[in-house]
Design an enzyme around this catalytic site. Structure first.
Site, mmCIF file in Angstrom:
data_model
loop_
_atom_site.group_PDB
_atom_site.id
_atom_site.type_symbol
_atom_site.label_atom_id
_atom_site.label_comp_id
_atom_site.label_asym_id
_atom_site.label_seq_id
_atom_site.Cartn_x
_atom_site.Cartn_y
_atom_site.Cartn_z
ATOM 1 N N GLU A 234 -45.376 -36.339 12.337
ATOM 2 C CA GLU A 234 -46.685 -36.975 12.214
ATOM 3 C C GLU A 234 -47.803 -36.024 12.638
ATOM 4 O OE1 GLU A 234 -49.162 -40.895 13.763
ATOM 5 O OE2 GLU A 234 -47.419 -40.201 14.867
ATOM 6 N N GLU A 235 -47.492 -35.099 13.531
ATOM 7 C CA GLU A 235 -48.508 -34.208 14.089
ATOM 8 C C GLU A 235 -48.758 -32.968 13.244
ATOM 9 O OE1 GLU A 235 -50.155 -35.482 16.442
ATOM 10 O OE2 GLU A 235 -48.736 -37.135 16.690
ATOM 11 N N ASP B 148 -49.029 -35.844 22.756
ATOM 12 C CA ASP B 148 -48.598 -35.763 21.357
ATOM 13 C C ASP B 148 -48.183 -34.340 21.010
ATOM 14 O OD1 ASP B 148 -49.062 -38.437 20.304
ATOM 15 O OD2 ASP B 148 -51.194 -38.038 20.474
ATOM 16 N N ASP C 166 -41.909 -39.116 14.616
ATOM 17 C CA ASP C 166 -43.168 -39.407 15.285
ATOM 18 C C ASP C 166 -42.912 -39.047 16.741
ATOM 19 O OD1 ASP C 166 -45.420 -40.357 16.499
ATOM 20 O OD2 ASP C 166 -45.366 -42.340 15.575
ATOM 21 N N ASP D 111 -55.819 -39.021 12.841
ATOM 22 C CA ASP D 111 -55.795 -39.764 14.093
ATOM 23 C C ASP D 111 -55.986 -38.817 15.268
ATOM 24 O OD1 ASP D 111 -55.310 -42.116 12.730
ATOM 25 O OD2 ASP D 111 -53.137 -41.972 12.941
ATOM 26 N N GLU E 266 -42.107 -43.597 10.523
ATOM 27 C CA GLU E 266 -42.241 -44.798 11.341
ATOM 28 C C GLU E 266 -41.484 -45.969 10.694
ATOM 29 O OE1 GLU E 266 -46.480 -44.370 13.657
ATOM 30 O OE2 GLU E 266 -46.588 -44.881 11.514
ATOM 31 N N LEU F 298 -44.530 -38.898 19.510
ATOM 32 C CA LEU F 298 -45.036 -39.741 20.604
ATOM 33 C C LEU F 298 -45.772 -40.938 20.007
ATOM 34 C CD1 LEU F 298 -46.547 -40.668 23.272
ATOM 35 C CD2 LEU F 298 -44.523 -39.263 23.578
ATOM 36 N N ASP F 299 -45.043 -41.996 19.729
ATOM 37 C CA ASP F 299 -45.632 -43.219 19.183
ATOM 38 C C ASP F 299 -46.337 -43.994 20.289
ATOM 39 O OD1 ASP F 299 -45.749 -45.583 17.217
ATOM 40 O OD2 ASP F 299 -44.692 -46.432 18.938
#
Length: 335
Positions: free
Chosen positions: A83-84, A61, A102, A55, A265, A104-105
């Site tokens: 997530e990053e 982020d 996560d 993504d 998440e 920065l969702d």
């Protein structure tokens, strides 16, 4: 910062989790201020690359991920899964905890001034970093999110109900406003991205068709549809006033298991929802009973008011020929 402890004195946080929670609160407080400044704080929405799952990454982020990883050092968190990042990072070798996040969702909404957030999950650390997270979600010992919106708020559970905090901009402290938040069962709202209707499995289409048929349809009541495209914002609305969220798997390439990640998440949101007396499933199976097969594993996700989630499950439980008959008779979008 006004204080190293970002919480009001009455915050009922377990002692062993307090250092990690204070670190999360400090970064959340800083991010809230930076986000509130918008373009005055830099090009936060600028695309800077791709994350481990392919993504697009925004500048915010990366900033958020770096800030959380740095601040959590020395807080008792041994393993940090983001997530990053493609793999698990070890940040405190002696720590007893594993934290998935996560950072920065909803970052695609940065430039639109829509609520975005941070989602986190805390577990017991295993000797193996990845193994700490490849476990069923019911083994989480804490989960929550920070929402950066008109108010900055943190909702968190330590396994005994949901605590609701608001960041007081005058004191710089997260102040407890509700120690036992619960989800209403009465809402007539549902959230789904209707542009993907043609790709959904028939049970989901049949369920949505029945909602859209309104007072004249089999549900005998009118419903409102919502879609913000920010998981934290969708969750916050449901925790505040009830309703249903659906992100099913669908027929598009790469979407068979939806797009939401189980570890950082869906599992933490599911824990919050259940602690608020709601339900969370993949349509048929309880999310907190599922075991991810990889750090970035995805799952379909349905959560919200318990009766509504259970009703979605009933559509999946019908024999295929009955679902097809429902869809054939009630499919509002058929031509």
């Amino acid at each position: 910062m006004t204080d190293r402890n970002p919480y009001s004195p009455d915050a009922p946080i377990p002692a062993r989790l307090r250092p990690a929670m204070e670190a999360l609160g400090r970064v959340g407080r800083d991010l809230s201020r930076r986000i509130a400044r918008g373009p005055l704080g830099g090009q936060l929405a600028a695309t800077v690359g791709d994350n481990a799952d392919g993504d697009r990454q925004k500048a915010l982020d990366v900033m958020a991920d770096e800030a959380f990883a740095t601040e959590l050092k020395g807080s008792g968190v041994r393993w940090y899964a983001s997530e990053e990042q493609e793999t698990v990072a070890e940040i405190d070798p002696a720590g007893p905890l594993a934290l998935a996040i996560d950072p920065l969702d909803g970052s695609s909404n940065i430039e639109t001034n829509v609520s975005i957030g941070t989602i986190f999950s805390i577990r017991e650390a295993d000797e193996d970093g990845a193994a700490s997270f490849l476990r069923p979600g019911h083994e989480q010992i804490a989960a929550g999110y920070i929402i950066y919106g008109p108010q900055c708020m943190m909702l968190v559970t330590f396994g005994d109900g949901v605590q609701d905090y608001i960041l007081d901009p005058e004191t710089g402290l997260f102040t407890l406003v509700n120690s036992a938040l619960t989800i209403s069962q009465e809402s007539t709202e549902f959230a789904i991205n209707a542009s993907n209707y043609r790709h959904w499995p028939q049970p989901v289409r049949a369920y949505i068709d029945d909602c859209l048929a309104g007072a004249e349809g089999p549900r005998a009541r009118n419903f409102n549809m919502r879609w913000i495209a920010s998981l934290v914002a969708e969750t916050h609305r449901i925790l505040a006033r009830g309703g249903l969220f659906l992100y099913p798997g669908d027929a598009r390439p790469g979407y068979a298991m939806g797009r939401l990640r189980m570890v950082y998440e869906c599992a933490p949101i599911a824990m919050l929802v259940e602690q608020a007396q709601g339900h969370a499933t993949d349509g048929t199976t309880r999310i907190l009973d599922k075991i991810p097969d990889s750090l970035h594993a995805r799952t379909p996700f349905v959560f919200g008011s318990a009766t509504k989630v259970d009703r979605v499950g009933a559509y999946f439980d019908l024999p295929e020929q009955e679902v097809s008959a429902l869809f054939g008779n009630r499919g509002l979008f058929r031509v």
